[in-house]
Write an enzyme that holds these catalytic residues in place. Sequence first.
Site, PDB file in Angstrom:
ATOM      1  N   GLY A 105       0.757  -1.239  -0.064  1.00  0.00           N
ATOM      2  CA  GLY A 105       0.053  -0.043   0.133  1.00  0.00           C
ATOM      3  C   GLY A 105       0.846   1.374  -0.171  1.00  0.00           C
ATOM      4  O   GLY A 105       0.537   2.424   0.552  1.00  0.00           O
ATOM      5  N   SER A 161       1.431   3.430  -2.276  1.00  0.00           N
ATOM      6  CA  SER A 161       1.100   4.428  -3.198  1.00  0.00           C
ATOM      7  C   SER A 161       0.787   5.821  -2.885  1.00  0.00           C
ATOM      8  O   SER A 161       0.902   6.854  -3.388  1.00  0.00           O
ATOM      9  CB  SER A 161       0.440   4.002  -4.437  1.00  0.00           C
ATOM     10  OG  SER A 161      -0.961   3.673  -3.927  1.00  0.00           O
ATOM     11  N   ARG A 162       0.113   5.885  -1.801  1.00  0.00           N
ATOM     12  CA  ARG A 162      -0.566   6.818  -1.272  1.00  0.00           C
ATOM     13  C   ARG A 162      -0.290   7.097   0.305  1.00  0.00           C
ATOM     14  O   ARG A 162      -0.192   5.936   1.036  1.00  0.00           O
ATOM     15  CB  ARG A 162      -1.880   7.078  -1.499  1.00  0.00           C
ATOM     16  CG  ARG A 162      -2.457   7.054  -3.017  1.00  0.00           C
ATOM     17  CD  ARG A 162      -3.829   7.172  -2.953  1.00  0.00           C
ATOM     18  NE  ARG A 162      -4.623   5.970  -2.643  1.00  0.00           N
ATOM     19  CZ  ARG A 162      -5.778   5.851  -2.592  1.00  0.00           C
ATOM     20  NH1 ARG A 162      -6.591   6.744  -3.030  1.00  0.00           N
ATOM     21  NH2 ARG A 162      -6.397   5.067  -2.209  1.00  0.00           N
ATOM     22  N   ASN A 183      -2.653  -7.639  -5.004  1.00  0.00           N
ATOM     23  CA  ASN A 183      -3.474  -7.279  -4.149  1.00  0.00           C
ATOM     24  C   ASN A 183      -2.996  -8.128  -2.816  1.00  0.00           C
ATOM     25  O   ASN A 183      -3.088  -9.395  -2.811  1.00  0.00           O
ATOM     26  CB  ASN A 183      -4.904  -7.529  -4.491  1.00  0.00           C
ATOM     27  CG  ASN A 183      -5.938  -7.413  -3.585  1.00  0.00           C
ATOM     28  OD1 ASN A 183      -5.841  -7.097  -2.245  1.00  0.00           O
ATOM     29  ND2 ASN A 183      -7.335  -7.588  -3.863  1.00  0.00           N
ATOM     30  N   ASN A 205       1.472  -1.937   5.437  1.00  0.00           N
ATOM     31  CA  ASN A 205       0.921  -0.745   5.440  1.00  0.00           C
ATOM     32  C   ASN A 205      -0.405  -0.875   4.968  1.00  0.00           C
ATOM     33  O   ASN A 205      -1.374  -0.078   5.262  1.00  0.00           O
ATOM     34  CB  ASN A 205       1.784   0.303   4.974  1.00  0.00           C
ATOM     35  CG  ASN A 205       1.005   1.559   4.836  1.00  0.00           C
ATOM     36  OD1 ASN A 205       0.858   2.322   5.712  1.00  0.00           O
ATOM     37  ND2 ASN A 205       0.452   1.900   3.489  1.00  0.00           N
ATOM     38  N   SER A 239      -2.973   0.861  14.365  1.00  0.00           N
ATOM     39  CA  SER A 239      -3.819   1.843  14.511  1.00  0.00           C
ATOM     40  C   SER A 239      -4.156   2.143  16.250  1.00  0.00           C
ATOM     41  O   SER A 239      -4.210   1.124  16.789  1.00  0.00           O
ATOM     42  CB  SER A 239      -5.253   1.956  13.929  1.00  0.00           C
ATOM     43  OG  SER A 239      -6.045   2.874  14.002  1.00  0.00           O
ATOM     44  N   TYR A 276     -12.302  -2.504  11.794  1.00  0.00           N
ATOM     45  CA  TYR A 276     -11.052  -1.921  11.786  1.00  0.00           C
ATOM     46  C   TYR A 276     -10.350  -2.438  13.097  1.00  0.00           C
ATOM     47  O   TYR A 276      -9.027  -2.656  13.091  1.00  0.00           O
ATOM     48  CB  TYR A 276     -11.285  -0.630  11.400  1.00  0.00           C
ATOM     49  CG  TYR A 276      -9.959   0.060  10.854  1.00  0.00           C
ATOM     50  CD1 TYR A 276      -9.005  -0.222   9.644  1.00  0.00           C
ATOM     51  CD2 TYR A 276      -9.343   1.033  11.706  1.00  0.00           C
ATOM     52  CE1 TYR A 276      -7.980   0.148   9.356  1.00  0.00           C
ATOM     53  CE2 TYR A 276      -7.941   1.444  11.344  1.00  0.00           C
ATOM     54  CZ  TYR A 276      -7.455   1.472  10.154  1.00  0.00           C
ATOM     55  OH  TYR A 276      -6.132   1.803   9.943  1.00  0.00           O
ATOM     56  N   ALA A 327     -10.895  -4.844  15.172  1.00  0.00           N
ATOM     57  CA  ALA A 327     -10.481  -6.109  15.206  1.00  0.00           C
ATOM     58  C   ALA A 327      -9.562  -6.535  14.708  1.00  0.00           C
ATOM     59  O   ALA A 327      -8.478  -7.345  14.950  1.00  0.00           O
ATOM     60  CB  ALA A 327     -11.987  -6.943  14.855  1.00  0.00           C
ATOM     61  N   LYS A 377      -7.025  -4.514  13.298  1.00  0.00           N
ATOM     62  CA  LYS A 377      -5.765  -4.036  13.660  1.00  0.00           C
ATOM     63  C   LYS A 377      -5.124  -4.800  15.180  1.00  0.00           C
ATOM     64  O   LYS A 377      -3.875  -4.770  15.333  1.00  0.00           O
ATOM     65  CB  LYS A 377      -5.730  -2.269  13.769  1.00  0.00           C
ATOM     66  CG  LYS A 377      -6.103  -1.859  12.480  1.00  0.00           C
ATOM     67  CD  LYS A 377      -5.021  -2.136  11.710  1.00  0.00           C
ATOM     68  CE  LYS A 377      -4.986  -1.145  10.196  1.00  0.00           C
ATOM     69  NZ  LYS A 377      -3.976  -1.635   9.407  1.00  0.00           N
TER      70      LYS A 377
END
Length: 243
Positions: free
Chosen positions: A8, A10-11, A60, A89, A141, A154, A156, A158
């Site tokens: 991940g 690219s951004r 992916n 990431n 997070s 999310y 759960a 992380k």
Amino acid sequence: MKYALVTGGSRGIGKAVCVQLAKDTNYHILINYNSNKDAALNTLEEVENAGGTGEILQFNVVNADEVKEVLDAWQDNNKDAVIEVLVNNAGITKDGLFMWMPHNDWQDVINTSLNGFFNVTNHLIQKLLVNRYGRIINMVSVSGLKGTPGQTNYSAAKGAVIAATKALAQEVAKRNITVNAVAPGFIKTDMTHDLNEKELKKMIPANRFGEAEEVAHAVSFLSSKKASYITGEVININGGIYS
């Protein structure tokens, strides 16, 4: 040549990590992206502008076969290459109250963060063990630590990655491989673009959202030899929101 792979990349935070690693290290940066090739190429350009080298890799993280296929093909083209640093990431959010959460929103978020961590790390771990050196940094997070309402999926995902980080760290420490997690709070990225910063920053002792670069500096440190005695840790970067 030694390599660092950022999923991940690219951004957002992933991009900032790629650029920071280019500034701080001699690693050739493998910038993974799923669909946005233009963004990945833009990250590559910034890596090169920062004095680094890199390339983009499309897969992916959710698709184990694709992960294996792309990384194996890359390895075949780079026979002696060792990916020493892995930054997991890639992640997505699909927020909503649990009672109304569609099954897919649960599944997709868990798949990307948790199964994505497994697919990429499991594929590379053997080479790291043979190499007797490695750095694995998992992007988690504040949600995975304290839980965030509207983000049960999310939180759960992380939270699970945090537990996996601590377990894996103990398995591989003897081989000079460290496994750590970085837990950002509210960081200015596409992911937080729709949040009400003015309201939310009242909850943050530092009274502002963080910058992606502030997270990237910590990742860069954890991926260096300087961090060799830090493993199984979760580094919070959240302006004091969870302390």
